[in-house]
Scaffold this active site. Structure first.
Site, PDB file in Angstrom:
ATOM      1  CG  HIS A  19      -1.923  -1.011   1.331  1.00 48.05           C
ATOM      2  ND1 HIS A  19      -2.049  -1.905   2.373  1.00 48.05           N
ATOM      3  CD2 HIS A  19      -2.936  -1.289   0.479  1.00 48.05           C
ATOM      4  CE1 HIS A  19      -3.096  -2.692   2.153  1.00 48.05           C
ATOM      5  NE2 HIS A  19      -3.649  -2.344   1.015  1.00 48.05           N
ATOM      6  CB  CYS A  24      -2.896  -1.519   8.512  1.00 49.60           C
ATOM      7  SG  CYS A  24      -1.584  -2.658   8.728  1.00 49.60           S
TER       8      CYS A  24
HETATM    9  C1  CIR Z   1      -3.394  -7.960   3.202  1.00 47.19           C
HETATM   10  O1  CIR Z   1      -2.656  -8.466   2.356  1.00 47.19           O
HETATM   11  O2  CIR Z   1      -4.396  -7.333   2.887  1.00 47.19           O
HETATM   12  C2  CIR Z   1      -3.062  -8.123   4.655  1.00 47.19           C
HETATM   13  N1  CIR Z   1      -2.420  -9.378   4.865  1.00 47.19           N
HETATM   14  C3  CIR Z   1      -2.173  -7.001   5.133  1.00 47.19           C
HETATM   15  C4  CIR Z   1      -2.806  -5.660   5.051  1.00 47.19           C
HETATM   16  C5  CIR Z   1      -1.957  -4.613   5.655  1.00 47.19           C
HETATM   17  N2  CIR Z   1      -2.536  -3.346   5.521  1.00 47.19           N
HETATM   18  C6  CIR Z   1      -1.839  -2.238   5.490  1.00 47.19           C
HETATM   19  O3  CIR Z   1      -0.624  -2.248   5.537  1.00 47.19           O
HETATM   20  N3  CIR Z   1      -2.531  -1.097   5.353  1.00 47.19           N
END
Ligand code: CIR
Length: 256
Positions: A164, A251
């Site tokens: 992201h 997050c």
């Molecule tokens: C994903 O791949 O969506 C989750 N395993 C990790 C999301 C992490 N989100 C972020 O860094 N904003």
């Protein structure tokens, strides 16, 4: 000034979530204690926690920040790019309903992970990534404009190293923008004071200023020193198990 933070503890199947990191299998009990320490740090920053129960249907649901963009004016529900994460939004809608009278949402064909949205005062950077598409970014940009905020797009699809936009930048205060090396030369950020993070500390770019403290991952001494020298107060937190699942520090909470 933030007052609240929504958090959701990792579910027993946390390790079944999406990841591209090749850092091994996360240990649930370590993840739970890191999550508990994170929650305590939020409270130490003066936030009232809104803790949500673990959601076994959605192994990535501890990464609550991705589900909504919360501004001083309104809430915009995301539409996650990964189909396995779409169902996370309903629970967040319910939770924020009593705080935000007007709730908007990203609609198909738009996709948007709020981890791609970086608020920088009255301006928002919106990452175009493998999760957030042009349609989703365009919808968000229009909702933000209706509330008096400006926004600009930052295409990160060519960067294999971050999921992201907020994996690579963080806005602090006074025009200070923490930025990973690969993004430091981007025209979009030319008006900011850049706090450049060396490549070996890139993971620490995802830090967050909360009521005067900067929560950042532990183990990144150069950024920690740099922040302290600039009169920020870093508060390092262990994030190893979330990193294994591509998760950044910010997050794990939705602050407002
Ligand atoms: C994903 O791949 O969506 C989750 N395993 C990790 C999301 C992490 N989100 C972020 O860094 N904003």
């Amino acid at each position: 000034m933030f007052r609240h933070a929504i958090v959701r503890r990792p579910a027993d199947n946390f390790a079944d979530g999406l990841t591209s990191a090749q850092l091994g299998h996360p240990d649930l009990s370590v993840a739970l204690s890191q999550h508990a320490a994170y929650c305590r740090a939020l409270e130490a920053c003066g936030l009232e926690l809104i803790p949500l129960p673990a959601d076994i249907q959605h192994p990535d649901s501890t990464f609550v920040e991705d589900t909504a963009v919360l501004t001083t004016q309104s809430a915009i529900l995301a539409r996650p790019g990964a189909v396995s994460r779409r169902g996370e939004v309903a629970g967040i809608r319910e939770t924020i309903g009593c705080f935000f009278p007007s709730i908007r949402e990203i609609a198909a064909p738009g996709t948007l992970d709020a981890g791609d949205v970086c608020e920088a005062g009255s301006h928002f950077f919106i990452g175009i990534s493998h999760r957030t598409n042009q349609a989703g970014a365009g919808q968000l940009s229009r909702w933000l404009a209706a509330d008096g905020f400006t926004s600009s797009l930052v295409d990160i699809r060519g960067l294999g190293s971050i999921l992201h936009l907020k994996s690579g930048i963080a806005y602090l205060d006074n025009n200070d923008l923490v930025v990973m090396e690969e993004l430091a030369g981007r025209e979009e950020f030319s008006g900011y004071h850049l706090i450049r993070v060396p490549a070996e500390e890139s993971y620490a770019c995802n830090c967050v200023l909360i009521n005067g403290r900067v929560l950042m991952p532990a183990g990144f001494p150069r950024l920690e020193e740099d922040l302290a020298r600039r009169q920020y107060e870093p508060l390092p937190l262990e994030m190893s198990e979330f990193r294994k699942m591509d998760g950044g520090l910010s997050c794990l909470s939705l602050r407002f």
